[in-house]
Design a protein around this motif. Structure first.
Motif, PDB file in Angstrom:
ATOM      1  N   UNK A   1       0.840  -1.199   0.000  1.00 16.13           N
ATOM      2  CA  UNK A   1       0.000   0.000   0.000  1.00 16.13           C
ATOM      3  C   UNK A   1       0.876   1.251   0.000  1.00 16.13           C
ATOM      4  N   UNK A   2       1.919   1.257   0.802  1.00 14.84           N
ATOM      5  CA  UNK A   2       2.803   2.421   0.849  1.00 14.84           C
ATOM      6  C   UNK A   2       3.424   2.693  -0.520  1.00 14.84           C
ATOM      7  N   UNK A   3       3.921   1.657  -1.198  1.00 17.41           N
ATOM      8  CA  UNK A   3       4.526   1.838  -2.517  1.00 17.41           C
ATOM      9  C   UNK A   3       3.494   2.296  -3.550  1.00 17.41           C
ATOM     10  N   UNK A   4       2.293   1.766  -3.455  1.00 17.83           N
ATOM     11  CA  UNK A   4       1.235   2.185  -4.379  1.00 17.83           C
ATOM     12  C   UNK A   4       0.900   3.655  -4.156  1.00 17.83           C
ATOM     13  N   UNK A   5       0.805   4.067  -2.907  1.00 17.28           N
ATOM     14  CA  UNK A   5       0.547   5.468  -2.593  1.00 17.28           C
ATOM     15  C   UNK A   5       1.637   6.365  -3.183  1.00 17.28           C
ATOM     16  N   UNK A   6       2.883   5.991  -3.009  1.00 22.88           N
ATOM     17  CA  UNK A   6       4.013   6.775  -3.528  1.00 22.88           C
ATOM     18  C   UNK A   6       3.906   6.927  -5.039  1.00 22.88           C
ATOM     19  N   UNK A   7       3.429   5.883  -5.728  1.00 20.93           N
ATOM     20  CA  UNK A   7       3.340   5.939  -7.193  1.00 20.93           C
ATOM     21  C   UNK A   7       2.333   6.992  -7.675  1.00 20.93           C
ATOM     22  N   UNK A   8       1.429   7.425  -6.815  1.00 25.97           N
ATOM     23  CA  UNK A   8       0.467   8.464  -7.183  1.00 25.97           C
ATOM     24  C   UNK A   8       1.107   9.856  -7.190  1.00 25.97           C
ATOM     25  N   UNK A   9       2.265   9.997  -6.572  1.00 28.11           N
ATOM     26  CA  UNK A   9       2.959  11.279  -6.548  1.00 28.11           C
ATOM     27  C   UNK A   9       2.075  12.384  -6.016  1.00 28.11           C
ATOM     28  N   UNK A  10       2.091  13.523  -6.698  1.00 29.46           N
ATOM     29  CA  UNK A  10       1.299  14.674  -6.250  1.00 29.46           C
ATOM     30  C   UNK A  10      -0.184  14.540  -6.589  1.00 29.46           C
ATOM     31  N   UNK A  11      -0.565  13.456  -7.235  1.00 30.88           N
ATOM     32  CA  UNK A  11      -1.980  13.229  -7.570  1.00 30.88           C
ATOM     33  C   UNK A  11      -2.771  12.705  -6.376  1.00 30.88           C
ATOM     34  N   UNK A  12      -2.096  12.204  -5.336  1.00 33.66           N
ATOM     35  CA  UNK A  12      -2.774  11.665  -4.150  1.00 33.66           C
ATOM     36  C   UNK A  12      -2.900  12.749  -3.083  1.00 33.66           C
ATOM     37  N   UNK A  13      -4.050  12.772  -2.415  1.00 38.91           N
ATOM     38  CA  UNK A  13      -4.257  13.751  -1.353  1.00 38.91           C
ATOM     39  C   UNK A  13      -5.337  13.259  -0.406  1.00 38.91           C
ATOM     40  N   UNK A  14      -5.460  13.935   0.721  1.00 37.69           N
ATOM     41  CA  UNK A  14      -6.446  13.603   1.758  1.00 37.69           C
ATOM     42  C   UNK A  14      -6.346  12.142   2.201  1.00 37.69           C
ATOM     43  N   UNK A  15      -5.136  11.738   2.549  1.00 43.20           N
ATOM     44  CA  UNK A  15      -4.898  10.373   3.028  1.00 43.20           C
ATOM     45  C   UNK A  15      -5.578  10.193   4.389  1.00 43.20           C
ATOM     46  N   UNK A  16      -6.055   8.979   4.619  1.00 46.73           N
ATOM     47  CA  UNK A  16      -6.789   8.710   5.850  1.00 46.73           C
ATOM     48  C   UNK A  16      -6.719   7.216   6.147  1.00 46.73           C
ATOM     49  N   UNK A  17      -6.819   6.883   7.410  1.00 48.39           N
ATOM     50  CA  UNK A  17      -6.931   5.472   7.791  1.00 48.39           C
ATOM     51  C   UNK A  17      -8.058   5.350   8.816  1.00 48.39           C
ATOM     52  N   UNK A  18      -8.685   4.199   8.823  1.00 48.34           N
ATOM     53  CA  UNK A  18      -9.850   3.997   9.672  1.00 48.34           C
ATOM     54  C   UNK A  18      -9.908   2.542  10.112  1.00 48.34           C
ATOM     55  N   UNK A  19      -9.893   2.294  11.417  1.00 46.82           N
ATOM     56  CA  UNK A  19     -10.088   0.916  11.874  1.00 46.82           C
ATOM     57  C   UNK A  19     -11.444   0.399  11.366  1.00 46.82           C
ATOM     58  N   UNK A  20     -11.486  -0.844  10.972  1.00 50.50           N
ATOM     59  CA  UNK A  20     -12.734  -1.419  10.448  1.00 50.50           C
ATOM     60  C   UNK A  20     -13.833  -1.422  11.492  1.00 50.50           C
ATOM     61  N   UNK A  21     -13.469  -1.450  12.764  1.00 51.81           N
ATOM     62  CA  UNK A  21     -14.500  -1.385  13.805  1.00 51.81           C
ATOM     63  C   UNK A  21     -15.186  -0.015  13.798  1.00 51.81           C
ATOM     64  N   UNK A  22     -14.453   1.045  13.475  1.00 55.02           N
ATOM     65  CA  UNK A  22     -15.075   2.372  13.384  1.00 55.02           C
ATOM     66  C   UNK A  22     -16.011   2.448  12.181  1.00 55.02           C
ATOM     67  N   UNK A  23     -15.622   1.808  11.086  1.00 57.99           N
ATOM     68  CA  UNK A  23     -16.506   1.764   9.920  1.00 57.99           C
ATOM     69  C   UNK A  23     -17.779   0.989  10.283  1.00 57.99           C
ATOM     70  N   UNK A  24     -17.625  -0.138  10.948  1.00 54.83           N
ATOM     71  CA  UNK A  24     -18.784  -0.933  11.395  1.00 54.83           C
ATOM     72  C   UNK A  24     -19.709  -0.088  12.268  1.00 54.83           C
ATOM     73  N   UNK A  25     -19.146   0.651  13.212  1.00 53.23           N
ATOM     74  CA  UNK A  25     -19.947   1.470  14.116  1.00 53.23           C
ATOM     75  C   UNK A  25     -20.664   2.588  13.370  1.00 53.23           C
ATOM     76  N   UNK A  26     -20.003   3.165  12.362  1.00 52.01           N
ATOM     77  CA  UNK A  26     -20.636   4.220  11.567  1.00 52.01           C
ATOM     78  C   UNK A  26     -21.809   3.672  10.765  1.00 52.01           C
ATOM     79  N   UNK A  27     -21.653   2.472  10.217  1.00 53.14           N
ATOM     80  CA  UNK A  27     -22.748   1.837   9.465  1.00 53.14           C
ATOM     81  C   UNK A  27     -23.906   1.530  10.417  1.00 53.14           C
ATOM     82  N   UNK A  28     -23.601   1.014  11.595  1.00 54.54           N
ATOM     83  CA  UNK A  28     -24.644   0.674  12.573  1.00 54.54           C
ATOM     84  C   UNK A  28     -25.397   1.916  13.064  1.00 54.54           C
TER      85      UNK A  28
END
Length: 146
Positions: free
Chosen positions: A86-113
């Motif tokens: 994932x890190x290498x893939x992100x780097x390949x986006x260069x300046x085209x990538x922005x607003x990076x974020x990470x989210x534990x799947x439990x937080x996603x589950x709680x948001x859906x619930x």
């Protein structure tokens, strides 16, 4: 709001973060002359890239990832420690990538619930993720691109 989102899934395994879904070979990648795979000064294709878990244009679902609004705030960025793929893939986006974020799947589950209505796409995505491992040991890594 940006129109392209990449969402990847990684899991903690033996104390290390690892990619959950497989790597995919890039069609048309020039193995003999990789410089031909550069799209601009900072962005390039790699021979393989991680399969995403989600990439649809759906701003209401993006809110469940914690990236709502035209100018999102509270973004956590790319984790200091994440899997190499994932890190290498992100780097390949260069300046085209922005607003990076990470989210534990439990937080996603709680948001859906917590949704006041049934969102079939969100529920389907949560079921898909839950079918791939333990939610407590997985997280979503995402960013937007042009």
């Amino acid at each position: 709001m940006p129109s392209d989102i990449q969402v990847y899934l990684e899991e903690r395994w033996d104390g290390r973060w690892q990619l959950v879904l497989p790597m995919i070979k890039t069609i048309g990648f020039d193995d003999e002359n990789p410089r031909q795979d550069w799209l601009n000064d900072t962005t390039y294709l790699t021979g393989f890239y991680p399969q995403d878990v989600y990439s649809e244009y759906n701003p209401p679902l993006w809110e469940l990832f914690g990236v709502a609004g035209r100018f999102p705030s509270g973004l956590r960025g790319l984790p200091a420690v994440c899997c190499t793929e994932i890190k290498n893939h992100f780097i390949s986006f260069g300046t085209e990538a922005f607003d990076e974020h990470c989210l534990p799947c439990t937080e996603f589950r709680d948001a859906v619930a917590a949704l006041p209505h049934d969102d079939k796409e969100a529920r389907r995505l949560l079921e898909q993720i839950a079918g791939l491992g333990k939610l407590e040991e997985m997280r979503l890594i995402l960013w937007f691109s042009q």
